[in-house]
Write an enzyme that holds these catalytic residues in place. Structure first.
Site, mmCIF file in Angstrom:
data_model
loop_
_atom_site.group_PDB
_atom_site.id
_atom_site.type_symbol
_atom_site.label_atom_id
_atom_site.label_comp_id
_atom_site.label_asym_id
_atom_site.label_seq_id
_atom_site.Cartn_x
_atom_site.Cartn_y
_atom_site.Cartn_z
ATOM 1 N N CYS A 177 0.804 -1.228 0.000
ATOM 2 C CA CYS A 177 0.000 0.000 0.000
ATOM 3 C C CYS A 177 0.836 1.277 0.000
ATOM 4 C CB CYS A 177 -0.965 -0.019 1.181
ATOM 5 S SG CYS A 177 -2.095 -1.422 1.085
ATOM 6 N N HIS A 317 -1.909 8.340 6.221
ATOM 7 C CA HIS A 317 -2.353 7.062 5.664
ATOM 8 C C HIS A 317 -3.771 6.783 6.180
ATOM 9 C CE1 HIS A 317 -1.980 3.079 3.978
ATOM 10 N NE2 HIS A 317 -2.261 2.519 5.147
ATOM 11 N N GLU A 328 0.277 5.174 13.471
ATOM 12 C CA GLU A 328 0.575 6.396 12.732
ATOM 13 C C GLU A 328 0.595 7.611 13.651
ATOM 14 O OE1 GLU A 328 -2.009 7.028 9.396
ATOM 15 O OE2 GLU A 328 -0.509 8.281 8.393
ATOM 16 N N LYS A 349 -9.280 8.614 3.196
ATOM 17 C CA LYS A 349 -9.758 7.241 2.953
ATOM 18 C C LYS A 349 -11.202 7.054 3.404
ATOM 19 C CE LYS A 349 -5.346 4.784 2.764
ATOM 20 N NZ LYS A 349 -4.367 5.829 3.085
ATOM 21 N N HIS A 354 -9.782 2.800 0.403
ATOM 22 C CA HIS A 354 -8.348 2.502 0.379
ATOM 23 C C HIS A 354 -8.039 1.681 -0.875
ATOM 24 C CE1 HIS A 354 -4.395 1.344 1.285
ATOM 25 N NE2 HIS A 354 -4.534 0.777 2.463
ATOM 26 N N PHE A 413 1.413 -3.433 3.780
ATOM 27 C CA PHE A 413 1.696 -4.827 4.127
ATOM 28 C C PHE A 413 3.107 -5.152 3.639
ATOM 29 C CE2 PHE A 413 -2.776 -6.944 4.420
ATOM 30 C CZ PHE A 413 -3.111 -6.076 5.437
#
Lengths: 425, 411
Positions: A177, A317, A328, A349, A354, A413
């Protein structure tokens, strides 16, 4: 050597002179901007496949007007949906940049980020060849002769290169991502190093398919809040239950700041610094202390020669998973210190979902537009902040303010943690 | 820019595990490593032809059981090769200074074999039957993610997707990162193409030969060229600064001099491929006359081979052709790991003076004016190597590397 001293301390100084976006919601770059500042989510119940039986049944889907894309029927049959998204965004970005003629094709590159490549085509071919899995083998099937393009999806980048006439460096970046952000960073370094005069860089993914949805269902990464799709993605909110899968693409045109200035091209912003760090922890998990994302932020700021206190907005993110939001938040606090408590931070998002390998590039596009327009897009659906997420996440409403330095972060990931610093031109 | 050297290499190939297995097979025997393709039960369509698999790979020997469960065979290969490369470089398996090391391993097909099984689970049993590991085992970035976790690597990370050029491009990105201050990098490329879908996808693409005589199957640069044989495996390399290697007392395998890449679609009828090679030579500050050995791409596709021949001839014709080797014609064409495997073989040639032959049958006549090394030659004085890698779309990379170290045997 510590975590942050391994960067060149000279800003990249690469200009973004063109933007193209395909995202859930309204079409095109301007439609995208209207969507993300509205504070209203465009997430809906999945229509691209029948989600019955899936844990998560909502997604951010793009309404493509295929007839307007200028692609032949043969191309539309051959190309994966991710490639169609990428071509659409690249076309808009190139038109926006209005590059002069005469740039040697060898000096034009393409760097595309994608996490799952041609997932939708692979699944389609599997279903055709096995009669939706009913056949025990695939012995007598007629294989699509483009199948290799789907298995090894670098062809998506080659398609974009052919469409824009590029003959320079062509690459596909797949860092989960963070792919989109990392692709733009890679493109900026190609410009900075003199390997290319112009790079079309960005991300594209079309993961709203049964196999990708099922894989995230299996680890409960995506939300099961299906009853009210527009409220399903809730970054930094105490009631969040996971991220919402989405598709999309954003492409930017990169060239040196000097070159843009010489030709009188108005730059959206400058890419000043970028960094990626691995977390060496878990393929899907995150440490709550955010140490590695913090290291990436610090390295990006150092390369940009920007002090933490100079950051005027953080495009987070903010995926809307408990692990990510706390990780985060910790990373931003570690990297920005006391400034973390005053700088506006938001996630788009909750509005558009996402889109895996595309979202990093879409968020760079959002950041570039935010700088140009002096508006911070809000975090939709943030009604009740998580007690561990105690920063200013710009809930619900867009905020007008001058933005001189924007930090965008991404987490993927595989343990990829990335950051990019943009500055007004 | 500081000099960046290779201090470790790990190779998995149809000759077995380790660079020495491949080197011995290529230099001590004049035969190919292809075997008749083993068909899975019911695989009637692809039971003909040749294959090039890594033999006798036992995951339990190389990785932990829990890791074997959550990874595709290609990632298992990558982890095995990474361990070999780190061991040769004399680097502890767990990085003592995690932010000093980065991962740049490329992949063409990710964990596709793993995903095929999950496609089956999904469509035969339903969404709840899909493995909890599917969300990352398929990822093209799985090699880098798992290598990072296993070895405690927290520095830069970057995954390029593609065939042979992607591995060299990743290596070049690693070189740049080291020149910008990263301590060392794990790079290269690794793939498996054992599953019937990848195999059939390659066959359907028209790139793969269906010939069944191992010694006359993969014949690049000949009038009989009819496609290649895809091979399992690849090579993972450890890179670091020359100063860093010297400080550790490690003898480098070779030094990276320069790299360039670009897009040269087949049939484009321009000089884009020669431009890429010329750019690599310029980046390496190496004139064509100083290239001692060319490791050719050799797809055994007449159009691709002609373009490669023309590009090389245009650059080297005037200075006299250096020998051109394409030993992959005897072990198969690896995917993302092909470029770094060619680089390693080229450097071993430079260190030993032995150039592995391209064909096991010497009756073949080249239709080119390239100085193809047909049979293994010995006693050559070599130092600088040009590696050329292309893919099926026309993406291409060229890399120049050199060695001036005393000879040593591969490990």
């Amino acid at each position: 050597m510590n975590a942050t001293s391994q960067v060149v301390r000279q800003p990249l100084d690469v200009a973004i002179t063109g933007l193209g976006v395909v995202a859930p919601g309204r079409p095109g770059r301007e439609g995208f901007w209207e969507t993300i500042i509205s504070g209203r989510s465009v997430v809906r119940t999945i229509t691209l496949f029948d989600p019955t039986g899936f844990r998560s049944q909502v997604a951010g889907e793009c309404d493509l007007d295929l007839a307007s894309l200028g692609l032949s029927l043969a191309d539309l049959r051959r190309l994966d949906r991710a490639a169609v998204l990428a071509l659409t965004a690249a076309r808009e970005a190139m038109a926006d940049a209005a590059l002069p003629t005469g740039i040697p094709r060898r000096r034009v590159g393409v760097v595309l980020g994608s996490a799952v490549g041609c997932a939708s085509s692979l699944e389609r071919e599997f279903r055709l060849a096995t009669d939706d899995g009913r056949r025990p083998d695939i012995a007598d099937c007629a294989f699509n002769r483009d199948m290799w393009e789907y298995v090894a999806p670098v062809g998506i980048a080659a398609e974009v290169a052919n469409a824009v006439g590029a003959r320079g460096v062509v690459r596909l970046v797949s860092d989960g991502c963070t792919s989109g952000l990392d692709a733009i960073a890679t493109g900026a370094r190609l410009v900075r190093s003199g390997q290319a005069d112009v790079v079309i860089a960005g991300g594209a993914d079309a993961p709203v398919t049964p196999i990708v949805a099922a894989s995230f269902d299996a680890i409960h990464a995506t939300t099961p809040a299906n009853a009210e799709p527009s409220a399903a993605s809730r970054p930094f909110d105490r009631d969040r239950r996971g991220f919402v899968l989405a598709e999309g693409s954003a492409m930017v045109v990169l060239e040196s700041a000097e070159r843009a200035k010489q030709r009188g091209a108005p730059a959206y912003c400058l890419v000043q610094g970028a960094a990626t760090r691995m977390n060496a922890f878990h393929m899907t998990g995150l440490r709550e202390d955010g140490a590695e994302l913090s290291a990436a932020i610090t390295a990006a700021l150092e390369e940009a020669d920007v002090a933490a206190s100079e950051v005027s907005y953080v495009n987070a993110h903010g995926s809307g998973t408990v692990k990510n939001d706390r990780h985060e938040t910790s990373a931003i606090k570690r990297a920005l210190g006391r400034h973390a408590y005053t700088v506006p931070i938001s996630s788009i998002k909750s509005t558009i979902g996402h889109s895996l390998g595309a979202i990093g590039a879409i968020e760079i596009a959002a950041s570039a537009l935010a700088i140009r327009r002096g508006v911070v897009p809000p975090t939709a659906n943030l009604d009740h902040p998580d007690q561990f997420c105690d920063l200013d996440y710009v809930p619900q409403l867009a905020r007008s303010t001058h933005l001189s330095r924007v930090l965008s972060t991404a987490s993927g990931f595989g343990g990829f943690q990335s950051a990019m610093v943009l500055a007004e031109a | 820019m500081g000099e960046v050297v290779i201090t470790g290499a790990g190779t998995l190939s149809p000759a077995g595990i380790g660079a020495s297995a491949l080197w011995s097979a290529l230099t001590e025997f004049d035969r190919s490593l292809f075997t008749p393709r083993r068909a899975a039960p019911g695989d009637r369509v692809w039971d003909a032809g040749l294959e090039a698999r890594v033999p006798r790979f036992e995951p339990a020997r190389w990785i932990e059981a829990r890791l074997a469960l959550q990874t595709d065979i290609a990632t298992q290969y990558a982890l095995c090769a990474t361990s070999l490369a780190l061991a040769q470089a004399g680097i502890d398996s767990r990085c003592a200074q995690p932010f000093e090391t980065g991962v740049f391993i490329a992949s063409a097909a990710g964990g596709f074999e793993f995903t095929l099984a999950e496609f089956g689970n999904l469509w035969r049993k339903g969404a709840r039957a899909v493995s909890v590991y599917e969300s990352f085992a398929w990822f093209y970035a799985a090699h880098n993610g798992q290598a990072s976790i296993r070895h405690g690597v927290k520095g830069d990370g970057l995954t390029f997707v593609g065939e042979s050029p992607a591995g060299l491009d990743g290596l070049a990105a690693a070189v740049s990162a080291i020149q910008a201050g990263l301590g060392r990098a794990i790079c290269g490329g690794m793939d498996a193409c054992r599953d019937p879908w990848s195999w059939q996808a390659l066959v359907q693409s028209g790139l793969v030969t269906r010939r069944e005589n191992p010694d006359r199957a993969y014949l690049p640069f000949t009038t009989d060229a009819a496609g290649f044989i895809p091979a399992d495996g690849g090579t993972i390399l450890v890179l670091e600064s020359a100063e860093g290697a010297a400080a550790r007392g490690v003898e480098p395998l070779g030094s990276i001099k320069g790299h360039a890449s670009g897009f040269s679609p087949f049939g484009s009828n321009d000089d884009s491929l020669s431009d890429i090679i010329r750019s690599a030579l310029e980046a390496a500050r190496t004139p064509a006359c100083e290239i001692d050995l060319i490791m050719a791409d050799g797809q055994a596709n007449p159009i691709a081979d002609d373009a490669e021949t023309d590009a090389l001839s245009s650059l080297f014709g005037r200075s006299g052709h250096p020998p051109v080797a394409c030993p992959k014609a005897r072990f198969g064409r690896m995917l993302s790991g092909g470029g770094t495997t060619d680089l390693l073989l080229g450097l071993l040639s430079a260190r030993t003076g032995v150039i592995p032959g391209t064909y096991s049958d010497t009756d073949l006549s080249s239709r080119t004016d390239l100085a193809i090394v047909r049979r293994t030659t010995r006693g050559r004085r070599l130092r600088t190597v040009l590696v050329l890698a292309r893919d099926s779309h026309g993406l291409a990379s060229a890399l120049v590397a050199t060695t001036n170290q005393p000879r040593r045997r591969p490990t």
